[in-house]
Design a protein around this motif. Structure first.
Motif, mmCIF file in Angstrom:
data_model
loop_
_atom_site.group_PDB
_atom_site.id
_atom_site.type_symbol
_atom_site.label_atom_id
_atom_site.label_comp_id
_atom_site.label_asym_id
_atom_site.label_seq_id
_atom_site.Cartn_x
_atom_site.Cartn_y
_atom_site.Cartn_z
ATOM 1 N N ALA A 18 0.852 -1.201 0.000
ATOM 2 C CA ALA A 18 0.000 0.000 0.000
ATOM 3 C C ALA A 18 0.879 1.238 0.000
ATOM 4 N N TRP A 19 0.596 2.135 -0.939
ATOM 5 C CA TRP A 19 1.260 3.435 -0.988
ATOM 6 C C TRP A 19 0.207 4.479 -0.609
ATOM 7 N N GLU A 20 0.617 5.698 -0.470
ATOM 8 C CA GLU A 20 -0.330 6.731 -0.036
ATOM 9 C C GLU A 20 -1.525 6.835 -0.973
ATOM 10 N N GLU A 21 -1.293 6.721 -2.276
ATOM 11 C CA GLU A 21 -2.324 7.056 -3.240
ATOM 12 C C GLU A 21 -2.680 5.885 -4.160
ATOM 13 N N ARG B 265 10.484 -6.737 -3.731
ATOM 14 C CA ARG B 265 10.643 -6.445 -2.298
ATOM 15 C C ARG B 265 11.771 -5.429 -2.080
ATOM 16 N N ALA B 266 12.865 -5.608 -2.791
ATOM 17 C CA ALA B 266 14.019 -4.722 -2.587
ATOM 18 C C ALA B 266 13.679 -3.282 -2.977
ATOM 19 N N VAL B 271 12.284 2.390 -1.901
ATOM 20 C CA VAL B 271 11.482 3.614 -2.090
ATOM 21 C C VAL B 271 10.881 4.068 -0.763
ATOM 22 N N LYS B 272 10.463 3.114 0.065
ATOM 23 C CA LYS B 272 9.865 3.492 1.348
ATOM 24 C C LYS B 272 10.897 4.112 2.292
#
Lengths: 95, 296
Positions: A18-21, B265-266, B271-272
Motif C-alpha cells: 500500500a502506498w499513499e495514493e 521487495r528490494a 522507495v519506502k
C-alpha cells in the motif's frame, strides 16, 4: 468477455504493497508487477472472499462507495474486470 | 606496479582490477588502453591475477586482414565477442562499454538500477537515468562538489540488506556536456577525447581520489531524484509520490524482471526508505545547491 462469475488469483500469489495514493501488487504466477488504484483493489478484495458475478460486484461496491448502481457504473466495473482478466488477476468461472 | 611491469603483465597472464565488489581480469596488449586506465583510475590498483574473478576480459586486436590497414580492438568476455570490433583508438570506451555489458548481463546477485549514485554524510542519493536527464553531467558536477561517487551507471542494490554498493568508474561525458564540466570543474581529471563514437564525442571524467579510496564502503539510500535537464528552467524540485517512484525505478532497473519477487521487495523497501523528487534544472550550480540543501 462476459462471465457468469469471476474469481481472483490465489491470495498466496499476490504480494501487496500500500502506498499513499495507490497499491502495487506482485503476481508470483506471472512475475508481473501492477500499479492499481482503489477500485480494482476493492474488486479483487471482494473476489478473494468468494467468486461473484459482475452484477453482484457492481451492487456491493456501489453500496460501499455510495454511488448509484446504474448502467454507467455497471459498465465501469465490467471494464475493470476485463482489465484485471487481461492481467491474469481474475478469471471467469462457472458457478 | 610500474608502467613497464603493468604492460608486461597485462599482455601475458593479465592484470586484476578491483571495481567495487567485482574483480576483473584484463588481458590486453594495447598500450594506449593501459595508459588511459592508469590516468583515469590513478592510482590504478592492478595486481597479478590470483583466485576467482567475476569477469575475464580481453581487449586486443582481432585476427584477420582488416586489422592490418585499419587497426581495430575487439572486446572478449570469457572468450566470446558480444560486439563488433571498434577502431583501435577507441579501445578505452570499448573496454568501459564492454564492462557495463558484462555487469548488466551477469551481476544478478544485485538489483541493478540504471542510475547514478552518490553519497554524502553516509547516505546515498540515487539519480535514475531517464532520456534527457543529464544524469552524467549532474553526477560529475556533484562529485566535484564534495559528493562521493558510487557509480554513474549502476545502482548496485544488495537485496538482502538494502545497502547500495560503490563501483566508482569513469563518467562518460558526451558532446556539449564536455565543456560544461570543464568550465564547472576545471580541476576534473579527464581522458582523451574520443570523436564520433556511436554516442557522439565522448570524454571520460576520472572518479575523485576519495571515491576510489573508499570504494568498499557502501551506504543506505536516502533520496531518489529524477533529474531532467530543461535549458529554460532554473531549478525546480517537486516531491514524487512513492508509487510513481516505485514504478519508474522498477522500469529503470536492468534486471527487475529477472529477479522477480526479490527485486519487487528490494525496490519497495528502497522507495519506502527514501524521499523521492523530480528535479528540473537548466543551471548546474543551482541544481547542485538544491541537492545540497535537500540532504543537509
Amino acid at each position: 468477455m462476459s462471465a457468469s462469475s469471476w474469481q481472483a488469483a490465489a491470495a498466496d500469489d499476490l504480494l501487496w504493497e500500500a502506498w499513499e495514493e495507490a497499491f502495487t501488487v506482485y503476481h508470483r504466477a506471472t512475475g508481473e508487477t501492477h500499479l492499481l488504484n482503489v477500485l480494482p483493489v476493492e474488486i479483487l478484495s471482494l473476489l478473494q472472499e468468494r467468486p461473484r458475478s459482475t452484477e453482484e460486484i457492481a451492487a456491493e461496491l456501489a453500496a460501499r462507495c455510495e454511488v448509484v448502481n446504474d448502467g454507467p457504473w455497471h459498465r465501469r466495473v465490467a471494464d475493470i474486470l476485463e482489465e484485471l482478466e487481461a492481467l491474469s488477476l481474475v478469471e471467469p468461472v462457472d458457478r | 606496479m610500474s608502467a613497464s611491469r603493468l604492460r608486461e603483465a597485462a599482455g601475458g597472464g593479465g592484470i586484476a582490477l578491483r571495481l567495487g565488489p567485482f574483480r576483473v581480469r584484463l588481458v590486453t596488449r594495447l598500450p594506449a588502453l593501459l595508459d588511459t586506465l592508469q590516468r583515469l583510475y590513478a592510482p590504478l590498483e592492478a595486481e597479478i591475477p590470483a583466485g576467482i574473478h567475476d569477469f575475464h576480459v580481453q581487449v586486443n586486436r582481432p585476427g584477420g586482414l582488416r586489422g592490418r590497414w585499419r587497426p581495430q580492438a575487439l572486446f572478449l568476455l570469457d572468450g566470446e565477442a558480444p560486439f563488433e570490433p571498434f577502431p583501435e583508438d577507441h579501445a578505452f570506451p570499448l573496454f568501459e562499454w564492454g564492462l557495463n555489458y558484462s555487469i548488466a548481463t551477469r551481476a544478478h546477485r544485485y538489483c541493478m538500477l540504471h542510475s547514478a549514485v552518490l553519497e554524502k554524510n553516509g547516505r546515498a542519493l540515487i539519480l535514475p537515468a531517464m532520456p534527457g536527464s543529464g544524469k552524467s553531467t549532474l553526477c560529475a558536477a556533484l562529485m566535484h562538489r564534495g559528493w562521493r561517487l558510487f557509480s554513474d551507471e549502476f545502482g548496485l542494490l544488495r537485496p538482502e540488506s538494502g545497502e547500495l554498493l560503490p563501483m566508482p568508474r569513469v563518467i562518460p561525458l558526451k558532446n556539449e556536456s564536455i565543456d560544461v564540466i570543464r568550465t564547472f570543474a576545471p580541476e576534473a581529471v579527464t581522458g582523451p577525447r574520443f570523436p564520433k563514437t556511436r554516442k557522439g564525442d565522448v570524454v571520460h571524467v576520472a572518479p575523485t581520489a576519495e571515491s576510489l579510496a573508499r570504494q568498499q564502503e557502501g551506504a543506505m539510500p536516502a533520496w531518489i531524484v529524477f533529474p531532467r535537464y530543461r535549458p529554460d528552467v532554473g531549478c525546480r524540485l517537486r516531491p514524487v509520490p512513492g508509487s510513481q517512484a516505485f514504478v519508474r525505478l522498477s522500469n529503470n532497473a536492468f534486471n527487475y524482471h529477472l529477479l522477480g519477487e526479490t527485486a519487487y521487495r528490494a525496490l519497495t523497501n528502497l522507495v519506502k526508505a527514501c524521499r523521492s523528487h523530480d528535479l528540473q534544472y537548466g543551471d548546474l550550480e543551482a541544481a547542485v545547491k538544491t541537492l545540497d540543501q535537500l540532504v543537509s
